[in-house]
Design a protein around this motif. Structure first.
Motif, PDB file in Angstrom:
ATOM      1  N   TYR A   1       4.451   0.548  13.432  1.00 34.98           N
ATOM      2  CA  TYR A   1       5.894   0.663  13.630  1.00 34.98           C
ATOM      3  C   TYR A   1       6.558  -0.714  13.594  1.00 34.98           C
ATOM      4  O   TYR A   1       7.655  -0.877  13.046  1.00 34.98           O
ATOM      5  N   ARG A   2       5.905  -1.696  14.165  1.00 40.77           N
ATOM      6  CA  ARG A   2       6.475  -3.043  14.222  1.00 40.77           C
ATOM      7  C   ARG A   2       6.336  -3.792  12.905  1.00 40.77           C
ATOM      8  O   ARG A   2       6.932  -4.855  12.716  1.00 40.77           O
ATOM      9  N   GLY A   3       5.539  -3.258  11.996  1.00 46.23           N
ATOM     10  CA  GLY A   3       5.384  -3.886  10.692  1.00 46.23           C
ATOM     11  C   GLY A   3       4.200  -4.812  10.568  1.00 46.23           C
ATOM     12  O   GLY A   3       4.079  -5.544   9.582  1.00 46.23           O
ATOM     13  N   ASP A   4       3.303  -4.791  11.540  1.00 53.10           N
ATOM     14  CA  ASP A   4       2.119  -5.644  11.470  1.00 53.10           C
ATOM     15  C   ASP A   4       1.109  -5.127  10.447  1.00 53.10           C
ATOM     16  O   ASP A   4       0.273  -5.885   9.953  1.00 53.10           O
ATOM     17  N   HIS A   5       1.131  -3.830  10.171  1.00 50.95           N
ATOM     18  CA  HIS A   5       0.238  -3.212   9.195  1.00 50.95           C
ATOM     19  C   HIS A   5       1.069  -2.479   8.146  1.00 50.95           C
ATOM     20  O   HIS A   5       2.187  -2.043   8.419  1.00 50.95           O
ATOM     21  N   GLU A   6       0.493  -2.324   6.977  1.00 46.17           N
ATOM     22  CA  GLU A   6       1.183  -1.620   5.892  1.00 46.17           C
ATOM     23  C   GLU A   6       0.928  -0.123   5.985  1.00 46.17           C
ATOM     24  O   GLU A   6       0.158   0.446   5.218  1.00 46.17           O
ATOM     25  N   GLY A   7       1.571   0.506   6.933  1.00 44.13           N
ATOM     26  CA  GLY A   7       1.426   1.933   7.110  1.00 44.13           C
ATOM     27  C   GLY A   7       0.157   2.292   7.861  1.00 44.13           C
ATOM     28  O   GLY A   7      -0.744   1.469   8.055  1.00 44.13           O
ATOM     29  N   PHE A   8       0.102   3.543   8.292  1.00 43.67           N
ATOM     30  CA  PHE A   8      -1.066   4.028   9.029  1.00 43.67           C
ATOM     31  C   PHE A   8      -2.190   4.341   8.054  1.00 43.67           C
ATOM     32  O   PHE A   8      -2.046   5.181   7.163  1.00 43.67           O
ATOM     33  N   GLN A   9      -3.314   3.640   8.227  1.00 37.58           N
ATOM     34  CA  GLN A   9      -4.484   3.844   7.380  1.00 37.58           C
ATOM     35  C   GLN A   9      -5.685   4.076   8.285  1.00 37.58           C
ATOM     36  O   GLN A   9      -6.098   3.180   9.018  1.00 37.58           O
ATOM     37  N   ILE A  10      -6.246   5.266   8.216  1.00 35.83           N
ATOM     38  CA  ILE A  10      -7.305   5.641   9.139  1.00 35.83           C
ATOM     39  C   ILE A  10      -8.520   4.737   9.007  1.00 35.83           C
ATOM     40  O   ILE A  10      -9.130   4.352  10.009  1.00 35.83           O
ATOM     41  N   LEU A  11      -8.888   4.372   7.783  1.00 37.66           N
ATOM     42  CA  LEU A  11     -10.055   3.498   7.603  1.00 37.66           C
ATOM     43  C   LEU A  11      -9.786   2.110   8.172  1.00 37.66           C
ATOM     44  O   LEU A  11     -10.687   1.476   8.735  1.00 37.66           O
TER      45      LEU A  11
END
Length: 376
Positions: free
Chosen positions: A136-146
């Motif tokens: 949500y904060r933008g630390d990751h590029e979307g939710f990726q389960i792996l």
């Protein structure tokens, strides 16, 4: 201000900044032989809970170059750091005293499914919550389960979970360690602690001071397992008055030396923080941890006041939640306090607000049937 995760990597010292709270060791009184509450454990837990939040709040100002900020700004943060570095050792010592006490045998299946799972399940669920927050904060590029699975397996979701991985590892060995403890004499335990003192404290100091040490393969007696057994030893064996006074003096010396040695080394390094004396296996932190533990054991006779005991009841949740609280309210509350007040005042005030907010969140979650699993 309060960064929970650095996607480009995290400083090895910062990653060991945050600790554990009461909930990890709560509930073991009856199971492992301590059927009555140990009053001084509750006080130590409260101190350690507040201390870990204090360490976190003090992290940013103490990591600022000492010569690039007002000197008293850095010194104030170093002061609070020095007062609270015993927090992690105290939590581990309390857990060791509770879990290694003599009691009836317990099956591996029951142990793994009940006590170990009380750590693993919250670790998994809160890791997922923190990961979603980072997305949500933008630390990751979307939710990726792996990606989440990789971070979870490598303790990369949030730096303050490092302790849960460590204590979970110790808990998995408890059935084996208890066999040793229940069949060991006082001298056997003292021998173990002497080996641990050398392997985990003296060796690290020698490497820091000299750049080398006499390396023996003593992995069985290294790192936090020593604090785990030390907590059992100090709880179950009495100390003569002269030894108690010595531990009190050592505890005070440990706190003072943490402050002074960190200041002197940092000054010599041009203002860049030199964090060796903050490490949990440094001689000074060991001394302060023993001093505080023994002082509590022999001086505390009364239970917690009711309003403080309410915090004691939810301290595991405070540990799990406080990083989110500090980050979510950083701009609106905590940064403003830090910038408008002297750090001698702003740091304890931020700690107080963060603890209260975290306690409210924890209490609320504990009242919701499905969500109460988050804060067992």
């Amino acid at each position: 201000m309060f960064l929970i995760y650095n996607s480009k990597g995290q400083n090895s010292y910062v990653s060991q900044y945050f600790e554990m709270t009461r909930g990890i060791s709560n509930g073991f009184y009856g199971l492992f032989g301590m059927r009555e509450r140990v009053i001084f454990f509750d006080w130590l837990r409260i101190f350690a809970t507040i201390a870990v939040v204090t360490i976190h709040v003090s992290a940013e100002p103490v990591w600022v170059n000492m010569y690039e900020a007002p000197r008293f700004y850095w010194l104030s943060a170093n002061f609070y750091e020095s007062l609270t570095r015993a927090s992690v050792p105290l939590f581990v010592m309390i857990s060791g005293a509770l879990m290694l006490g003599k009691g009836k045998a317990i099956s591996y299946r029951n142990f793994l499914s009940t006590k170990v799972n009380k750590i693993f399940l919250p670790l998994l669920l809160w890791s997922l919550i923190y990961y979603i927050y980072h997305v949500y904060r933008g630390d990751h590029e979307g939710f990726q389960i792996l990606h989440f699975i990789k971070l979870f397996l490598t303790n990369g979701v949030s730096v303050h979970f490092w302790f849960m991985y460590m204590i979970l590892g110790i808990y998995l060995t408890v059935p084996i360690i208890r066999i040793f403890i229940q069949n060991a004499s006082k001298k056997d335990i003292e021998y173990f602690l002497i080996l641990w003192l050398y392997a985990s404290v003296i060796v690290k100091y020698m490497k820091f001071h000299n750049g080398f040490s006499f390396n023996l393969e003593l992995y069985l007696v290294t790192n936090y397992i020593g604090y785990f057994i030390l907590g059992y030893y100090l709880t179950n064996y009495s100390l003569a008055k002269k030894w108690r006074l010595l531990t009190y003096s050592g505890g005070l010396a440990g706190i003072v030396s943490t402050f002074l040695l960190t200041y002197l080394d940092t000054k010599e390094a041009g203002g860049a923080l030199q964090a060796f004396w903050y490490e949990y296996h440094s001689p000074n932190v060991l001394l302060s941890s023993i001093g505080i533990f023994v002082l509590a054991k022999y001086s505390i006779k009364r239970g917690l006041p009711s309003f403080i005991n309410e915090i004691n009841k939810v301290s595991f949740g405070i540990y799990l939640v406080h990083m989110l609280v500090l980050d979510v309210f950083a701009n609106e509350i905590f940064d403003r306090l830090q910038h408008n007040l002297h750090p001698l005042l702003s740091i304890p005030l931020i700690v107080l607000i963060a603890v209260i907010f975290s306690a409210i969140v924890t209490y609320t979650l504990s009242r919701i049937p499905i969500l109460k699993r988050l804060v067992p």
